[in-house]
Design an enzyme around this catalytic site. Structure first.
Site, PDB file in Angstrom:
ATOM      1  N   HIS A  26      34.430  36.743  29.047  1.00 49.10           N
ATOM      2  CA  HIS A  26      35.176  37.869  28.472  1.00 49.10           C
ATOM      3  C   HIS A  26      36.289  37.378  27.547  1.00 49.10           C
ATOM      4  O   HIS A  26      37.400  37.872  27.573  1.00 49.10           O
ATOM      5  CB  HIS A  26      35.752  38.724  29.608  1.00 49.10           C
ATOM      6  CG  HIS A  26      36.422  39.988  29.156  1.00 49.10           C
ATOM      7  ND1 HIS A  26      35.777  40.939  28.390  1.00 49.10           N
ATOM      8  CD2 HIS A  26      37.683  40.462  29.386  1.00 49.10           C
ATOM      9  CE1 HIS A  26      36.607  41.946  28.159  1.00 49.10           C
ATOM     10  NE2 HIS A  26      37.773  41.677  28.743  1.00 49.10           N
ATOM     11  N   ASP A  73      33.391  44.798  26.200  1.00 51.88           N
ATOM     12  CA  ASP A  73      32.504  44.041  25.316  1.00 51.88           C
ATOM     13  C   ASP A  73      31.208  44.813  25.060  1.00 51.88           C
ATOM     14  O   ASP A  73      30.691  44.833  23.941  1.00 51.88           O
ATOM     15  CB  ASP A  73      32.170  42.685  25.941  1.00 51.88           C
ATOM     16  CG  ASP A  73      33.406  41.852  26.204  1.00 51.88           C
ATOM     17  OD1 ASP A  73      34.364  41.944  25.413  1.00 51.88           O
ATOM     18  OD2 ASP A  73      33.414  41.110  27.205  1.00 51.88           O
ATOM     19  N   ASP A  80      53.077  50.234  40.161  1.00 54.02           N
ATOM     20  CA  ASP A  80      53.629  49.259  39.229  1.00 54.02           C
ATOM     21  C   ASP A  80      55.068  48.980  39.646  1.00 54.02           C
ATOM     22  O   ASP A  80      55.558  49.552  40.616  1.00 54.02           O
ATOM     23  CB  ASP A  80      53.561  49.771  37.783  1.00 54.02           C
ATOM     24  CG  ASP A  80      53.455  48.644  36.768  1.00 54.02           C
ATOM     25  OD1 ASP A  80      53.943  47.528  37.050  1.00 54.02           O
ATOM     26  OD2 ASP A  80      52.890  48.858  35.687  1.00 54.02           O
TER      27      ASP A  80
END
Length: 344
Positions: A208, A181, A65
């Protein structure tokens, strides 16, 4: 295998020499890109990094990151499982985080906040995804890519276009992670049907986001004779699951914990497929020809090369057929938006 998380997870084959900058497991290497913010922020990334560290199929785990990853890597790296963990920070270390990865997981970008629309997410996350995928094409072009960054309906097409331009696109190795989901559909269905949740399976197709999420409760097992009103309510709750969490957290975050769980589940399925485990089937948003759209979420059989087979939708109820018809225009627009952005 080796995996990298740049809010992206990657894995690398066991035959390659271990790379200190990737998350490693027994049979693969993974990278997670965006490991220290959003899904990658300490309380969000740690569950995903932790779950991947516990996975016996990972030999190397790389966390990446723009800030914070060395601390996360040091913390997770003390856990007494066989995978090696390394943290990478900043653009200059991105290539190191990716090299040799078998699986790359991308949860990079910003999570949803109250009042944010998918367009808001797109405006921020699309550029991040484009730059990360450009790096993937350069440093680990053969890796399986698990795209978590929202809006998945657009970020997967963006990734595909970036890889096409680089000459590295393999439609069998690009996945939009829609597992959350499925996780929600299973949980909500089990609660309403009063059946053990560990026995439940519910395919979720489409996309999605919002109405593009179509749980096929008519195919749910074990079978339960739920009223039409219950099915409609379960469908709506599954579609709005992310909003439910965002509102419950009152501006303090999004569905980072359940997303980490779902992301780890799908990464594990990919690793199993890569390692030759038979009959691994999960729902995912992939290049597809089962509808008129170029990308679509449905059940996918995973294998040593990624997608082994995109399975047909199967029988649907009238309510589900109507939902499929309704979602097509919105999903088509999201896909086209991603393609247009990638080609600008």
């Amino acid at each position: 295998m080796r995996a990298s998380m740049l809010r992206l997870i990657r894995s690398r084959s066991s035959s390659a020499a271990p790379r200190p900058h990737l998350l490693r497991r027994a049979y693969g290497s993974e990278s997670v890109l965006g490991a220290a913010g959003g899904i990658g922020q300490p309380l969000a990334l740690l569950p995903l990094a932790l779950l991947m560290k516990l996975n016996p199929l990972v030999s190397q785990l790389a966390l990446y990151d723009i800030a914070g990853t060395p601390g996360v890597a040091a913390d997770v790296g003390h856990i007494n499982t066989r995978s090696e963990v390394a943290g990478y920070v900043g653009e200059e270390q991105l290539g190191q985080a990716l090299e040799g990865s078998d699986v790359v997981i991308i949860p990079a970008g910003v999570p949803r906040k109250p009042g944010m629309t998918r367009d808001d997410l797109f405006n921020i996350n699309a550029g991040i995804v484009k730059s990360l995928c450009t790096a993937i094409a350069k440093y680990c072009p053969n890796a399986v890519v698990n795209m978590i960054s929202n809006p998945v309906n657009s970020t997967v097409p963006i990734a595909a276009e970036v890889f096409k331009k680089a000459g590295t696109y393999n439609e069998k190795k690009l996945f939009g992670v829609t597992t959350l989901d499925v996780v929600r559909a299973k949980t909500f269905y089990a609660g309403k049907a009063k059946v053990p949740v560990e026995e439940v399976n519910v395919p979720v197709v489409g996309g999605h986001a919002g109405i593009t999420i179509l749980p096929l409760f008519s195919q749910a097992v074990p079978k339960a004779n739920l009223a039409d009103e219950d099915i409609k309510a379960l469908t709506k709750r599954t579609q709005d699951g992310g909003t439910e969490v965002v509102e419950a957290k009152a501006g303090k975050g999004s569905a980072t914990l359940s997303m980490a769980y779902a992301g780890a589940l799908f990464a594990d399925a990919c690793l199993k497929g890569l390692n030759g485990v038979p009959d691994v089937v999960e729902c995912s948003f992939v290049q597809s020809s089962i509808t008129e759209l170029p990308f679509f979420a449905s059940k996918v059989k995973l294998g040593k090369n990624g997608v082994e087979e995109v399975l047909e939708l199967g029988p649907m109820s009238d309510f589900e057929k109507q939902g499929l018809e309704s979602l097509i225009p919105e999903l088509k627009a999201s896909i086209e938006k991603g393609i247009k952005f990638a080609n600008q």
